[in-house]
Write an enzyme that holds these catalytic residues in place. Sequence first.
Site, PDB file in Angstrom:
ATOM      1  CB  THR A 176      -0.884   0.001   1.282  1.00  0.00           C
ATOM      2  OG1 THR A 176      -1.993  -0.871   1.097  1.00  0.00           O
ATOM      3  CG2 THR A 176      -1.435   1.359   1.641  1.00  0.00           C
ATOM      4  NE  ARG A 204      -9.438  -7.074   1.983  1.00  0.00           N
ATOM      5  CZ  ARG A 204      -8.345  -6.343   2.139  1.00  0.00           C
ATOM      6  NH1 ARG A 204      -7.906  -5.561   1.176  1.00  0.00           N
ATOM      7  NH2 ARG A 204      -7.675  -6.386   3.276  1.00  0.00           N
ATOM      8  CB  VAL A 205     -13.532  -2.396   1.013  1.00  0.00           C
ATOM      9  CG1 VAL A 205     -12.891  -1.050   1.333  1.00  0.00           C
ATOM     10  CG2 VAL A 205     -14.391  -2.284  -0.253  1.00  0.00           C
ATOM     11  N   GLY A 206     -10.371  -3.110   2.009  1.00  0.00           N
ATOM     12  CA  GLY A 206      -9.476  -3.167   3.163  1.00  0.00           C
ATOM     13  C   GLY A 206      -9.588  -1.923   4.021  1.00  0.00           C
ATOM     14  CG  ASP A 207      -6.160  -1.047   6.353  1.00  0.00           C
ATOM     15  OD1 ASP A 207      -6.010  -1.697   5.293  1.00  0.00           O
ATOM     16  OD2 ASP A 207      -5.212  -0.546   6.967  1.00  0.00           O
ATOM     17  CB  THR A 227       0.923  -0.452   4.825  1.00  0.00           C
ATOM     18  OG1 THR A 227       1.167  -1.622   4.027  1.00  0.00           O
ATOM     19  CG2 THR A 227       2.164  -0.179   5.669  1.00  0.00           C
ATOM     20  N   GLY A 228      -0.898  -3.029   5.775  1.00  0.00           N
ATOM     21  CA  GLY A 228      -0.842  -4.353   6.390  1.00  0.00           C
ATOM     22  C   GLY A 228      -2.135  -5.105   6.157  1.00  0.00           C
ATOM     23  N   GLY A 230      -5.445  -5.592   6.264  1.00  0.00           N
ATOM     24  CA  GLY A 230      -6.447  -4.566   6.518  1.00  0.00           C
ATOM     25  C   GLY A 230      -7.556  -4.937   7.477  1.00  0.00           C
TER      26      GLY A 230
HETATM   27  N1  ASP Z   1      -3.897  -2.557   4.034  1.00  0.00           N
HETATM   28  C1  ASP Z   1      -4.120  -2.950   2.678  1.00  0.00           C
HETATM   29  C2  ASP Z   1      -5.396  -3.709   2.590  1.00  0.00           C
HETATM   30  O1  ASP Z   1      -5.699  -4.480   3.468  1.00  0.00           O
HETATM   31  C3  ASP Z   1      -3.029  -3.781   2.124  1.00  0.00           C
HETATM   32  C4  ASP Z   1      -1.655  -3.427   2.577  1.00  0.00           C
HETATM   33  O2  ASP Z   1      -1.410  -2.381   3.119  1.00  0.00           O
HETATM   34  O3  ASP Z   1      -0.759  -4.209   2.402  1.00  0.00           O
HETATM   35  O4  ASP Z   1      -6.071  -3.579   1.602  1.00  0.00           O
END
Ligand code: ASP
Length: 316
Positions: A176, A204-207, A227-228, A230
């Site tokens: 991200t 799907r929607v992340g954070d 980032t991570g 989500g």
């Molecule tokens: N946080 C993002 C998501 O879950 C992905 C990422 O940051 O690696 O969509």
Amino acid sequence: MGAAFVLAVHGGAGTILRSQMTAEAEAAYRAGIRNALQAGYAVLSRGGSALDATVAAVTVLEDDPLFNAGRGSVYTTDRTQEMDAAVMDGETMNAGAVAGIFGPKNPVLAARAVMEKSEHVFLCGAGATEFCRQQKLAFESADYFFTQRRMDALEAELNARVSGGDSGDPARKHGTVGAVACDARGHLAAATSTGGMTAKMPGRVGDSPVIGAGTYADDCGGAVSTTGHGEYFIRYAVAHEISARLRLTQQPLAEICDEMVMKVLKEVDGSGGLIAVDAKRNVALSFNSEGMYRGVVRENGQSWAAIYQEALREVG
Ligand code: ASP
């Protein structure tokens, strides 16, 4: 030298091992971070706003196919790309976000348009894309967004699922980009953009676009971009939690961020990291994965970047 300001960026956290990186790839990532820092610095050094600086920095990272946002976004199980982005202005508490879009060249500009040109905060899917057309934002074709590397990552993940395994550490699948800043007037902003996670379910929607989870800015608290994995960042409302603790307690920024990332998230296997600033221009870059592409620039114009668990190094 003018008034103090600071900008931090990230290009995703994950299993980023020195042993698996070539010298060329490493240099390209550091250059990508430096380019984003310099774009933000150009705004802040002429007295521009934290909002403009974070959007400028994220736009550069979206245009760089190395990072999972805009060009170079990862693929869903349907071999499509669905992009999410958000911006928040800590001075006004205005925010804008988009989710599940494909076509607009820079999703972060779409998020900003939602904030500034609509009466809403969050648009998704076809409606969001149509809104971007009405706003005359730049669009690109599938060829522009395609990268073989991301398609290979999808195939590897799908094959691993068929054989009943996993392609490895969940941190491998993400990435991200984001930026946070405190400008010379002491105002904060945050911007985040992502293709999400490799082999995510369509829809799907992340954070990242969820205000308070992956993106948040409040002049009275802090500006945060995460980032991570989500789903964990959404459940723990990580970005808002950090800002609220800054607003309501005397705890220092770095301590709050480390606690969220190294304790709260780590205990539940929520891999990832975040960048944050407060109005005193403190910066935190916390992650519980092997690495996180990250960098910081201040008013003296020196850009500092790091990838692994290492100290920041000057990159220009
Ligand atoms: N946080 C993002 C998501 O879950 C992905 C990422 O940051 O690696 O969509």
